[in-house]
Write an enzyme that holds these catalytic residues in place. Sequence first.
Site, PDB file in Angstrom:
ATOM      1  N   GLU A 201      37.410  -6.227  -7.371  1.00  0.00           N
ATOM      2  CA  GLU A 201      38.671  -7.052  -7.454  1.00  0.00           C
ATOM      3  C   GLU A 201      39.963  -6.189  -8.049  1.00  0.00           C
ATOM      4  OE1 GLU A 201      36.386 -11.099  -8.966  1.00  0.00           O
ATOM      5  OE2 GLU A 201      37.375 -10.106 -10.321  1.00  0.00           O
TER       6      GLU A 201
ATOM      7  N   THR B  42      36.853 -11.936 -21.849  1.00  0.00           N
ATOM      8  CA  THR B  42      35.324 -11.839 -22.445  1.00  0.00           C
ATOM      9  C   THR B  42      34.804 -10.664 -21.989  1.00  0.00           C
ATOM     10  OG1 THR B  42      35.494 -14.344 -22.735  1.00  0.00           O
ATOM     11  CG2 THR B  42      33.406 -13.137 -22.846  1.00  0.00           C
TER      12      THR B  42
ATOM     13  N   LEU C 152      29.174 -21.283 -21.793  1.00  0.00           N
ATOM     14  CA  LEU C 152      29.780 -21.975 -20.581  1.00  0.00           C
ATOM     15  C   LEU C 152      28.706 -22.770 -19.949  1.00  0.00           C
ATOM     16  CD1 LEU C 152      31.801 -18.900 -19.437  1.00  0.00           C
ATOM     17  CD2 LEU C 152      32.504 -20.871 -20.466  1.00  0.00           C
TER      18      LEU C 152
ATOM     19  N   ASP D  60      34.184 -17.771  -7.028  1.00  0.00           N
ATOM     20  CA  ASP D  60      35.363 -17.196  -7.832  1.00  0.00           C
ATOM     21  C   ASP D  60      35.526 -15.737  -8.131  1.00  0.00           C
ATOM     22  OD1 ASP D  60      37.870 -18.060  -8.956  1.00  0.00           O
ATOM     23  OD2 ASP D  60      37.198 -17.596 -10.659  1.00  0.00           O
TER      24      ASP D  60
ATOM     25  N   HIS E  37      39.381 -15.244  -8.481  1.00  0.00           N
ATOM     26  CA  HIS E  37      39.137 -15.191  -9.954  1.00  0.00           C
ATOM     27  C   HIS E  37      40.170 -15.869 -10.661  1.00  0.00           C
ATOM     28  CE1 HIS E  37      37.194 -12.293 -12.838  1.00  0.00           C
ATOM     29  NE2 HIS E  37      37.307 -13.096 -13.467  1.00  0.00           N
ATOM     30  N   VAL E  38      40.043 -17.333 -10.535  1.00  0.00           N
ATOM     31  CA  VAL E  38      41.187 -18.098 -11.201  1.00  0.00           C
ATOM     32  C   VAL E  38      40.268 -19.167 -12.074  1.00  0.00           C
ATOM     33  CG1 VAL E  38      43.079 -17.722  -9.672  1.00  0.00           C
ATOM     34  CG2 VAL E  38      41.270 -19.512  -9.174  1.00  0.00           C
ATOM     35  N   ALA E  39      39.289 -19.147 -12.107  1.00  0.00           N
ATOM     36  CA  ALA E  39      38.375 -20.364 -12.961  1.00  0.00           C
ATOM     37  C   ALA E  39      38.940 -20.148 -14.565  1.00  0.00           C
ATOM     38  CB  ALA E  39      37.027 -20.193 -12.927  1.00  0.00           C
ATOM     39  N   TRP E  40      39.131 -19.287 -14.993  1.00  0.00           N
ATOM     40  CA  TRP E  40      39.418 -18.902 -16.255  1.00  0.00           C
ATOM     41  C   TRP E  40      41.027 -19.440 -16.622  1.00  0.00           C
ATOM     42  CZ3 TRP E  40      43.181 -15.510 -17.967  1.00  0.00           C
ATOM     43  CH2 TRP E  40      43.693 -14.718 -17.091  1.00  0.00           C
TER      44      TRP E  40
ATOM     45  N   ALA F 144      30.929 -16.270 -12.691  1.00  0.00           N
ATOM     46  CA  ALA F 144      30.890 -15.322 -13.759  1.00  0.00           C
ATOM     47  C   ALA F 144      31.199 -13.761 -13.140  1.00  0.00           C
ATOM     48  CB  ALA F 144      29.333 -15.143 -14.080  1.00  0.00           C
ATOM     49  N   ARG F 145      30.482 -13.294 -12.501  1.00  0.00           N
ATOM     50  CA  ARG F 145      30.845 -11.768 -12.291  1.00  0.00           C
ATOM     51  C   ARG F 145      30.178 -11.540 -10.713  1.00  0.00           C
ATOM     52  NH1 ARG F 145      33.971 -12.015 -15.380  1.00  0.00           N
ATOM     53  NH2 ARG F 145      34.767 -10.357 -17.290  1.00  0.00           N
TER      54      ARG F 145
END
Length: 313
Positions: A260, A72, A156, A255, A281-284, A231-232
Site C-alpha cells: 500500500e 496499531t 476487534l 480494505d 484502507h479506510v476501515a479505521w 486486517a492486513r
Amino acid sequence: MDRIVFLDRDSLQANVRVPGFAHTWQDYAGTSPDEVVERLAGATVAITNKVPLRAAAIAQLPDLKLVAVAATGLDNVDLAACRERGVVVSNIRDYSLVSVPEHCVTLMLALRRNLRAYALDVEAGKWETSSRFCLLDHPIGDLAGSRLGIVGYGALGKRVAGIARAFGMRVAATSRSPIQDPDVDQLALDELLATSDIVSLHLPLTEDTRDLIGRRELGLMKPGALLINTARGGLVDEAALAEVLMEGRIGAGFDVLSKEPPSSGNPLLGLRLPNFILTPHVAWASAGAMQTLADMLVDNIEAWQAGAPRNVV
C-alpha cells in the site's frame, strides 16, 4: 528539550494536541524511506504511521529514544533493532473498535445483498427499461441465520461478533487461547473455513500469519461464501484469491492489500466483479476513530516523558 518529529502527518486527519512538556515539534506531510535519517537527526521522539523505520536507519539515530507509532500495526518498525538500542516503541490500541467493525459489517451487507451489482444496473439504465417495478437479476441474501467465522478473536473480532449476533448470525471463531463466550463456537481454521457463510479476518501480519489464506484454504470455503479482510493484505494469497473470484465461487470484501499504496500489478486491482469490493484502507478512518487515535498518540508520548511509558511493545 525533546525534539519530536512526525514523519507522515497527513496520514492522520485529526487535531493533535500539544504535549504538555517542553519540546520542539516538526511535521512532515509524508516521508520517503531515504529521507528518514535526515529528518530524524537529533530527534528524541519519532512519530510514524506507515513510514518504515528499519535497522539501518535506527543505527544512525543515536538521539532517538521513543518511536510513537500512530497506528496499531507494527510491521513497519524493526522492533529488534529498537530493543537493541534501548528505543521504546509504543503503539495505539483499541482506538477503532467502532470504525473497523462497522466497515467490516458494511462489506458483508453490501456483498450479501449484491448492492454493487444493483447500483451498476441502475447506472446502466436497466431499471428504466424493466417490465416490472423492480429488478431481480442478482441473488439477495440475509445475514440473519448465517454463520460468521472470525479468524482472530481479539478486541476487534469480539466487537464484530457482537454486531453479528445483533443481526441474528451464529458466530464461530479461531483463537490461540480458549474462548469463554458460550455463544461462540471455537473451531480450528480448516473447520471454520468449511462451515462458515462469511469469514472475517482479524489478525496481525506476522511471519506465522503471512499467506494464512492460500489456495488450499480458499478451496475449503463453501460455494457462495464471503471472505472479509479489514486486517492486513498479506494474510491472503492475492493471486489465488483473484482466480477464485473470477470463477465466481466465492465473494470477497477487502480494505487492505499486501502493498500500500498498491502497484498496478496487484491481481486484485483490476477486478471489476459484482462479487468483489475493494476499499482503500479506510476501515479505521472515521472522524471519531482518528481523533481518538490522535489523543492516544499524545497520551503515549506524555507517559513516556513522565517516565511511565504505556502501550509498549
